[in-house]
Structures are given as structure tokens and as C-alpha cells.
Design an enzyme around this catalytic site. Sequence first.
Site: not given
Length: 187
Positions: A86-87
Site C-alpha cells: 500500500d501507499e
Amino acid sequence: KIGKLTVIVGPMYSGKTTELLNYAEIYELGRKKILILKPQIDTRYSKDDVVTHKFFKMPARAIKDVQEMEEYYKSLNEKPDAIFIDEVHFFDSSLTKLVKEITKDGVDVYCAGLDMNYLWDPFETTAMLMAVADEVIKKRAVCEVCGEYKGTLSYKKKSNGGIFDVGGKEKYIAVCKECYEELKSKE
Ligand code: ADP
Ligand code: MG
């Protein structure tokens, strides 16, 4: 077998993390071995979980940088069936090379991240991952100004703190391009 690379992008609140964790759950339901990673910088909701804005969460490992991710991946005794990151915009663009190597081990990789910063410019790491992806999923948010489901940009209410500046609705809102221009003209 070469693993499949899926990249999920969009502005803030477009459901990227939700989509990422939905895929993770599908692997879990199929009794596959998974690994969820996130950058250490993002501690908005939790240090040890990936959490959506609706507070659905799954355990994750916080990683400092690409080098640490590579070392951690290589230290695994058993390779997972899929890795979820994620991110990704918070990692430097050498992530592209590492992700490519991971897929060569037959591991599917899912990456989620912002495609653009609050200045309407691309985030390099996400852009490079999109280039080498097998599938790119572009998500939209509801524009918080006009209410239409065409929010593709993240508008920063106070434009200080730079482009790598973690925050929630106190700092960023999802907007469409028309409302973005409107807000900019009033700054
Ligand atoms: P992302 O990872 O893209 O920031 P999440 O998957 O964590 O997004 O959260 C998506 C959720 O955010 C939606 O299901 C919805 O409940 C909530 N949300 C809040 N503001 C908005 C908005 N402007 N547009 C769409 N969803 C929003
Ligand atoms: Mg998210």
C-alpha cells in the site's frame, strides 16, 4: 510462472486500500499465503495494520525503504503467493525493479498508491509501476465540492509541508479537475 502485477491508483478516498485488501482477502479465502506491506511513514491509523478509511484492516509489516523491503523479501523461508503493497508513492522508484524481480519468482504483486500529488503532477514511483503493470485499476472518488463521482485529484487545503506529507481530511480533499481549478483560482 511469472506473477501478475496489478497497480491500483487514484486520488485520496478513491478506495485504493479497500480494493487492495479485497484482493488480499480473495487470496486468504483461497488459503494462499500472503504478505501485506506498507511504508513506515504512514502511521495515520495504525503501525501494524493497513487500514481503510472505513476502518477495515489487515495485519501488515511496516517497511522503511526499498532496500529494507528487498532484504525482508529475501529473508523469507517460504515465498508467498502474493504480496500487497500500500501507499507505493512513498517508496523511491527503485521499487519498480524489486517488484519485477518478485514477479519473476512467480509471486503476484498488488500495488496501491496515489497516481498524482496535490499539484496535479505524477508520483514517479506509481507512474513507473503503472508502466510495467499487467493491469492498472484507476479509481475515482466523489468530488467533495460538487458531489459528482469524478474526483481524480487530491486538493491540499494548506499548501505547505511538501508533496510527501501524510494527512487526512484536515489536509486533503478529493476533487474533480473543474473544482480543483476553481479552488486554485481562489487561493
Ligand atoms: P484510499 O486508500 O483510496 O484513500 P480507502 O479504501 O481507504 O481509500 O477508503 C475508501 C472509503 O472512503 C470509501 O469507501 C468511503 O467510505 C470513504 N470516503 C470518504 N470520502 C470519500 C469521497 N470523497 N469519495 C469516495 N469515498 C470516500
Ligand atoms: Mg489508502
